[in-house]
Scaffold this active site. Sequence first.
Site, PDB file in Angstrom:
ATOM      1  CG  HIS A   1     -46.266 -12.799 -16.436  1.00  0.00           C
ATOM      2  ND1 HIS A   1     -47.139 -13.687 -15.870  1.00  0.00           N
ATOM      3  CD2 HIS A   1     -46.123 -11.975 -15.331  1.00  0.00           C
ATOM      4  CE1 HIS A   1     -47.573 -13.467 -14.629  1.00  0.00           C
ATOM      5  NE2 HIS A   1     -46.844 -12.313 -14.244  1.00  0.00           N
TER       6      HIS A   1
ATOM      7  CE  LYS B   1     -54.303 -20.397 -27.501  1.00  0.00           C
ATOM      8  NZ  LYS B   1     -53.551 -20.819 -26.339  1.00  0.00           N
ATOM      9  NE  ARG B   2     -55.395  -9.342 -27.012  1.00  0.00           N
ATOM     10  CZ  ARG B   2     -54.870  -8.207 -26.349  1.00  0.00           C
ATOM     11  NH1 ARG B   2     -55.288  -7.960 -24.914  1.00  0.00           N
ATOM     12  NH2 ARG B   2     -54.410  -7.239 -27.056  1.00  0.00           N
TER      13      ARG B   2
ATOM     14  CE  LYS C   1     -51.275 -15.236 -26.880  1.00  0.00           C
ATOM     15  NZ  LYS C   1     -51.174 -16.097 -25.767  1.00  0.00           N
TER      16      LYS C   1
ATOM     17  CB  THR D   1     -53.862 -19.739 -17.610  1.00  0.00           C
ATOM     18  OG1 THR D   1     -54.144 -18.523 -18.221  1.00  0.00           O
ATOM     19  CG2 THR D   1     -52.710 -19.221 -16.965  1.00  0.00           C
TER      20      THR D   1
ATOM     21  CE  LYS E   1     -58.218 -19.522 -17.293  1.00  0.00           C
ATOM     22  NZ  LYS E   1     -57.879 -18.202 -17.723  1.00  0.00           N
TER      23      LYS E   1
HETATM   24  C1  26Q Z   1     -47.059  -3.355 -21.624  1.00  0.00           C
HETATM   25  C2  26Q Z   1     -46.308  -1.927 -21.844  1.00  0.00           C
HETATM   26  C3  26Q Z   1     -47.551  -0.986 -22.441  1.00  0.00           C
HETATM   27  C4  26Q Z   1     -48.848  -1.290 -22.592  1.00  0.00           C
HETATM   28  C5  26Q Z   1     -49.255  -2.745 -22.345  1.00  0.00           C
HETATM   29  C6  26Q Z   1     -48.019  -3.610 -21.911  1.00  0.00           C
HETATM   30  C7  26Q Z   1     -48.456  -5.177 -21.486  1.00  0.00           C
HETATM   31  C8  26Q Z   1     -49.747  -5.531 -21.078  1.00  0.00           C
HETATM   32  C9  26Q Z   1     -49.798  -6.632 -20.660  1.00  0.00           C
HETATM   33  C10 26Q Z   1     -47.520  -6.081 -21.908  1.00  0.00           C
HETATM   34  C11 26Q Z   1     -47.830  -7.397 -21.503  1.00  0.00           C
HETATM   35  C12 26Q Z   1     -48.956  -7.821 -20.956  1.00  0.00           C
HETATM   36  C13 26Q Z   1     -49.354  -9.046 -20.626  1.00  0.00           C
HETATM   37  C14 26Q Z   1     -48.787 -10.266 -20.771  1.00  0.00           C
HETATM   38  C15 26Q Z   1     -49.548 -11.565 -20.781  1.00  0.00           C
HETATM   39  O1  26Q Z   1     -50.588 -11.679 -20.368  1.00  0.00           O
HETATM   40  N1  26Q Z   1     -48.554 -12.471 -20.478  1.00  0.00           N
HETATM   41  C16 26Q Z   1     -48.959 -13.960 -20.287  1.00  0.00           C
HETATM   42  O2  26Q Z   1     -48.988 -14.140 -18.921  1.00  0.00           O
HETATM   43  C17 26Q Z   1     -49.569 -15.428 -18.601  1.00  0.00           C
HETATM   44  C18 26Q Z   1     -49.557 -15.518 -17.099  1.00  0.00           C
HETATM   45  O3  26Q Z   1     -48.387 -15.935 -16.718  1.00  0.00           O
HETATM   46  C19 26Q Z   1     -48.988 -16.327 -19.507  1.00  0.00           C
HETATM   47  O4  26Q Z   1     -49.865 -17.730 -18.873  1.00  0.00           O
HETATM   48  C20 26Q Z   1     -48.946 -16.327 -20.768  1.00  0.00           C
HETATM   49  O5  26Q Z   1     -48.032 -17.443 -21.194  1.00  0.00           O
HETATM   50  C21 26Q Z   1     -48.223 -15.061 -21.199  1.00  0.00           C
HETATM   51  O6  26Q Z   1     -48.208 -14.817 -22.494  1.00  0.00           O
END
Ligand code: 26Q
Length: 817
Positions: free
Chosen positions: A360, A551-552, A557, A659, A663
């Site tokens: 991702h 978004k975050r 971004k 995503t 939406k």
């Molecule tokens: C990793 C290590 C420790 C703590 C947290 C994490 C962690 C948690 C969540 C690292 C990454 C995430 C989330 C990533 C994420 O949401 N990526 C997004 O995924 C979407 C679905 O595929 C994409 O549409 C987005 O582009 C992408 O940024």
Amino acid sequence: MTAVDLEFDHLNSTPDALRRSISNRLIYGVGKDAVAARPQDWLHAAALAVRDRLVARWMKTTRQQYEQDVKRVYYLSMEFLIGRTFTNALLSLGIYDQMNEALASLGVDMAAVTELEPDAALGNGGLGRLAACFLDSMATLAIPGFGYGIRYHYGMFRQQIVAGEQVETPDYWLRAGNPWEFPRPEVQYIVHFGGRTIQHEHGVEWIETDHVNAMAFDTVIPGFGTSATNTLRLWSARATEELDLSAFNQGDYRRAVEAKEHSENVSRLLYPDDSTPAGRELRLRQEYFFISATMQDLIRRYQRTHSTFGRFADKVAIHLNDTHPVLAIPELMRLLVDIHHVPWGHAWKLVQQVFSYTNHTLMPEALETWDVDLLAKLLPRHLEIIFEINAGFLKEASGHFGHDIDLIRRISLVDEYGQRRVRMAHLAIVASQKVNGVSKLHSQLMEREFFSDFARMFPERFTNVTNGITPRRWLAQASRPLSSLIDARIGSRWRADLFELSKLRAFSEDPGFCAEFRAAKRTNKIRLAHRLLHETGLAIHPDALFDMQVKRIHEYKRQLLNVLHVIARYNAIRANPERDWVPRVVIFAGKAASAYKLAKTIIRLIGDVAEKVNNDPVVGDRLKVVFVPNYGVSVAELMIPAADLSEQISMAGTEASGTGNMKLALNGALTIGTMDGANIEICDAVGRENMFIFGLNASEVADMRASGYRPRQIYEENEVLRLALDQIRTGYFSGGDSHRFSDIFHTLVDWGDHYMVLADFEAFTEAQTAVDARFRNPRAWTASAIANVAGMGQFSSDRTIAEYARDIWRVKPLQTD
Ligand code: 26Q
């Protein structure tokens, strides 16, 4: 369904039958008398009445899966960002109106009690929400799937804005109890940590470990327009012994309780998406906790109907949602080899047939690695297994490429530069039969840039599956005005076949339809305006252009690009207030990771700019700026249907897919965006003339970086931009405090502007001018909005899941008769 089932279903769905069930559930499930019941109790009772109706389908599906001895998909994810369940379940069962009537007859306002349900916010953002959309689509397509994850006590933190700054508070979402889950105290597995390994004649033993129990909690996932349901199984940590009896007997009660509390911490909270090293060990424990229980559970399920592992790969597909569950690979090897005595070679073949992996993100700092020393301490046996996998893999690679030491270093599962670390993405790629990215561009970059050595070695392994979203939640549920209008014109089948929306193209010039379309959007905008007035005291006009970036908060971004445009517009309005400005409300929402300082400063800047702009009498309604706090699934359901303009402005090559872009377009917003992630595919689907594409594309970004990017030069040469940046730097928005935003200024001007905000500023401003021009012409705007809705067929997560099922998991839908 049999005739009897149908009869049963029908009886159960009348308002009268529902009213009786609710009354019963209030008394026997909640333990309250109707006269004493609070709104929360009514919600709980109604939820239980709905759940009863789901359970019949659930049992039936489970039985059919067993009878048909189907292949099952195990979707492993550290995050499931579900949101609320009540309305979603009602719509799946087709009993929304009946429930409304039943509750009304009991004197309960359904809309009001619905708002009391807390979000199940067991995820950070896109990745977690994607997993939730996938559960919905797997059930709807009758794909036999299980979601597996962690039952965090604390989900994504709540965001409050206090004196302009983000303040995080814990989200204890289970406070009022969770009516949707079934605790399964009989389903528990022991998960081991620490200790050491010893080599016996017949294998390896892992001894002297600590352990914790994982207990299952199940949630029913209903499909839409089918009797099929699936299960989301979340693990919760329980101490293996209630109390440390030795401590207890020595009279040390406090220490006895502490030990129990400590081991149960493993499933306590969701880790926010930031790369701070603090607390990393607990994160690793969490990852192992959940995949160990999951692997034991799926092996047990397989063994109920099979006496050898001969058919394992025909019956099991395990999907890794990013690298967070990658320890499932060495864990499955350990269980097969050490516990079930499958020879290593055979076990490895099985592993390579069952796993698949979705990436991702390509941001190097976000690729997961684990310190070898930490792994040795916590999971010594797994580290041995990883080393053995690596040895075999590097041998194979040398056979493939010849002896190329640089290449071996690059692709090794172990990063040997400095502190040795295991690269989880490499492990995932080596063990998986398929590896995919989440949009065409992202998958291409994976193959050509980031994992090109692997792609050369295993070309058939790499593939793309573009993300999607569930139209049930994101259109049918979130926007009843628009979905009823669509139903009236083209029928209601789009909920299960989103390509049906293409029929709307025929109406994009139809004055009657366009007027109703505008009215539906206006209703949604008024709903949002009311909420904002109520919650922030800010009045916004529903006829203004609602410009949204939700978004975050993250530098890539580029919320800052948006803010710079807002400032430039503010200055322009002040210079020429009499021009015929298109009234705009620029709306931001999103959380910053708690340790991500610059992201928090960006929130502060948005707030300060809003304060200045909104209180400037020269500006009036021409421009308003809002930051909506605590963005999450429920807030998104309120906001997205009210958007006119969707900001998807990441630096090209950084947003894997996105995503929210889908939406918003599905809800008739026009996109202003870069050629990044799924924006590119949205552009193909809805037509470039119905979007506002601007800025550098991914290869231009790479070229500009290679040729030496000089942001300060842009700052010096672009007067409009320079004024905006100087205002930020000198404290124009911060009451003269020139310190508050100095990092933002320097990041953009002096420290390299890593995400090329300044490079895209001028193009962005021009695109915004084109937005104004289109909005001035309501006919043209509405035609584009309808073209967006009509083009969204391919962005249903049903299409996404159908592709995973066919090309990656090779599973077939259940026969539900
Ligand atoms: C990793 C290590 C420790 C703590 C947290 C994490 C962690 C948690 C969540 C690292 C990454 C995430 C989330 C990533 C994420 O949401 N990526 C997004 O995924 C979407 C679905 O595929 C994409 O549409 C987005 O582009 C992408 O940024």
